[in-house]
Design a protein around this motif. Sequence first.
Motif, PDB file in Angstrom:
ATOM      1  N   ARG A  86       3.542  94.455 -62.251  1.00  0.00           N
ATOM      2  CA  ARG A  86       4.249  93.478 -61.428  1.00  0.00           C
ATOM      3  C   ARG A  86       5.540  94.073 -60.881  1.00  0.00           C
ATOM      4  NH1 ARG A  86       5.023  87.639 -64.007  1.00  0.00           N
ATOM      5  NH2 ARG A  86       6.529  86.711 -62.583  1.00  0.00           N
ATOM      6  N   GLU A  87       6.268  94.774 -61.741  1.00  0.00           N
ATOM      7  CA  GLU A  87       7.492  95.430 -61.304  1.00  0.00           C
ATOM      8  C   GLU A  87       7.184  96.490 -60.250  1.00  0.00           C
ATOM      9  OE1 GLU A  87      10.351  93.882 -61.919  1.00  0.00           O
ATOM     10  OE2 GLU A  87      11.319  95.379 -63.192  1.00  0.00           O
ATOM     11  N   LEU A 101       3.272  93.165 -66.764  1.00  0.00           N
ATOM     12  CA  LEU A 101       4.622  93.106 -66.202  1.00  0.00           C
ATOM     13  C   LEU A 101       5.056  94.415 -65.548  1.00  0.00           C
ATOM     14  CD1 LEU A 101       7.070  91.032 -68.447  1.00  0.00           C
ATOM     15  CD2 LEU A 101       6.878  90.985 -65.972  1.00  0.00           C
ATOM     16  N   SER A 102       4.551  95.547 -66.050  1.00  0.00           N
ATOM     17  CA  SER A 102       4.910  96.828 -65.428  1.00  0.00           C
ATOM     18  C   SER A 102       4.269  96.943 -64.055  1.00  0.00           C
ATOM     19  CB  SER A 102       4.464  98.006 -66.296  1.00  0.00           C
ATOM     20  OG  SER A 102       5.054  97.916 -67.559  1.00  0.00           O
ATOM     21  N   ALA A 138       2.116  90.942 -56.474  1.00  0.00           N
ATOM     22  CA  ALA A 138       2.949  91.219 -57.646  1.00  0.00           C
ATOM     23  C   ALA A 138       2.937  90.024 -58.591  1.00  0.00           C
ATOM     24  CB  ALA A 138       4.374  91.548 -57.212  1.00  0.00           C
ATOM     25  N   GLY A 139       3.103  88.844 -58.031  1.00  0.00           N
ATOM     26  CA  GLY A 139       3.169  87.635 -58.842  1.00  0.00           C
ATOM     27  C   GLY A 139       1.888  87.335 -59.593  1.00  0.00           C
ATOM     28  N   THR A 183       6.326  94.814 -57.048  1.00  0.00           N
ATOM     29  CA  THR A 183       7.556  94.245 -56.502  1.00  0.00           C
ATOM     30  C   THR A 183       8.366  95.345 -55.806  1.00  0.00           C
ATOM     31  OG1 THR A 183       7.626  92.529 -58.201  1.00  0.00           O
ATOM     32  CG2 THR A 183       9.694  93.016 -57.089  1.00  0.00           C
ATOM     33  N   SER A 240       4.461  90.571 -52.443  1.00  0.00           N
ATOM     34  CA  SER A 240       5.109  89.792 -53.502  1.00  0.00           C
ATOM     35  C   SER A 240       4.127  88.809 -54.136  1.00  0.00           C
ATOM     36  CB  SER A 240       6.389  89.118 -53.026  1.00  0.00           C
ATOM     37  OG  SER A 240       6.221  88.509 -51.787  1.00  0.00           O
ATOM     38  N   ALA A 299       6.960  95.655 -52.458  1.00  0.00           N
ATOM     39  CA  ALA A 299       7.463  94.539 -51.644  1.00  0.00           C
ATOM     40  C   ALA A 299       8.881  94.846 -51.157  1.00  0.00           C
ATOM     41  CB  ALA A 299       7.437  93.243 -52.446  1.00  0.00           C
ATOM     42  N   ARG A 300       9.685  95.378 -52.050  1.00  0.00           N
ATOM     43  CA  ARG A 300      11.076  95.696 -51.681  1.00  0.00           C
ATOM     44  C   ARG A 300      11.114  96.744 -50.560  1.00  0.00           C
ATOM     45  NH1 ARG A 300      13.770  96.059 -56.503  1.00  0.00           N
ATOM     46  NH2 ARG A 300      12.251  97.646 -57.017  1.00  0.00           N
TER      47      ARG A 300
END
Lengths: 239, 239
Positions: free
Chosen positions: A65-66, A62-63, A56-57, A69, A53, A72-73
Motif C-alpha cells: 500500500r505504501e 501495508l508495504s 493502494a487503498g 501510494t 490511490s 500515486a504521489r
Amino acid sequence: MKWPGRGRPAAPRTRRRAAPRVDRIALGDLRPDPEALLGRIAYLRLAYFETASAVAGRATDLSDREAITGVARNVLEQHTAIVAMLEARGLESAVAMHPYSAEIDRYRRRLGEPAWHESVLTLHLSAGLLDDFFAAFAAGLPAPEGPEVARLLETDIGHDALIGILQAGVASDARLASRLALWGRRLVGDTLLVARGALADARDEHGDPTTTDERRVEPVLNDLIARHTRRMDQLGLTA
Amino acid sequence: MKWPGRGRPAAPRTRRRAAPRVDRIALGDLRPDPEALLGRIAYLRLAYFETASAVAGRATDLSDREAITGVARNVLEQHTAIVAMLEARGLESAVAMHPYSAEIDRYRRRLGEPAWHESVLTLHLSAGLLDDFFAAFAAGLPAPEGPEVARLLETDIGHDALIGILQAGVASDARLASRLALWGRRLVGDTLLVARGALADARDEHGDPTTTDERRVEPVLNDLIARHTRRMDQLGLTA
C-alpha cells in the motif's frame, strides 16, 4: 505441367498497394496543439493518480500500500507540474482538461474495476504505454516546454514497485499468471485508443490531420505494442 | 405555598460528585508513546489521503476535483513527513502503522460511503477534529519531534476549499443543509472514538493510563466538540 504465373496476380497488387511511399510518422516531428496536449496529459495524470490511490487503498499488505501510494504521489507531482505549465499559459487547469475528460473517463469505464492484481497491472502497463507515447509526442512541442514535458513523463513513477508486486503474485499463484496475461492483452487495445485520440488532434508537416492515413499511424502504434510486449515478457506473461 | 428546598436535593449531590478535585488532562502534558503516536498519525494520514482522492474522483465539477486533489496532496505530504520521522527512528512505516490500521479501518467502515457532499463534510470535520487533537497531543513528544509534528498537523490541508464547496452546495439546496447537519452530528461520535483510542495509549504524569478516569478525559473531548460545533456553525449547520 506448367502453371505460368500461378499465384502471381496477387504479387503486383500487393506491391502496387505499397507503392505510393508513405512517410511514416515520427512522433517527435508532429505538431501537437500545445494546449490540447497539456490538457490531455494533465487529465490523464489526474486519472492515473486516482487509480493509483484507489489501488493502494485496496492493497491487503501495508508495504504494498505504501509502495503504490508512492506511485500515486509521483503521478500527482507530474499532474501538478503540467497544471503549472497550463497556468503559466494563463489557462485554468479544469478548463484545459475538460475537453478530454469524457474520452478518458470512457477508457476508465471500459477497463472497469478488475481484481486487485489486474488493477496493479493496468497501472504498470497502461501508464507505461501512454507515458512512452506522450513523452515522444510532447517532444514535438516547442522548447523549453516540449523537452520539459518529455522529461517529466520519462521520470519513473515507480514501475519497479509494481513489477515487484506482480512478480510476487505470479510466483505464488500460477492461475494469476494466466489471468494477468489475459488482462494485459485485453488492456492494450483500449489503451491504444487513448493514444489514437491524441494523434487525432495533431497535424503533420503539411498541416493535415495525421489520422486520415492509417498507414502513417500504424508504425507508431506498432512501436507502442512492441514495448508493451516487452513489459509483458518481463513479467513472464504471454502478450 | 412554600416548597422549601424544592429541587434542592439534587444540588448537593451534584456538588458532591464534583467535589474530589480531578486534575483535568491537558493534552500537551501527557506522555504519548512516540512510536505509537507517529504510527497512528501516519496511518490516519494515509486513510485521509485515500478518502480525499476518492472524494476528488467523485466530484462532478473539474475545479472541485482539482481543489480536493489539492487536499489529497497536502495530506499525502504530511503522511510522507511522518513516515520520514518513523524511518529516522529506524522503523518501517508499514510495521509502525500496522497496530492502528484495524481500528482506523473500522472507523472508516462505520462512516461508510455516504453521498458526495457528506464525504466532503467528513473530510472537513473529521480531519479538522483529529488534526486539532493530534497536534495538541503530539506537542507532548520531546523536541524537536513533538513541535515538528504539531506544526505539521496545524498546516492547513485546504479546509477553505472544502468549506467553499459545502457552502455552495448548501446555498443551492436547502435539503442538503439538513442532510449535512445530520451527518455532522452523526460523524462526531465515531471521530471522538479515534481520539479516545489514542488517549488510551498515553500515560499521565504518574505513569497511569489516562482513560481509567473518564472525568479527566472529558474536558479534552468537550473542547474538541466545541471546536466541531464552531465548524458546523461556520457552514450554517446546526450541531
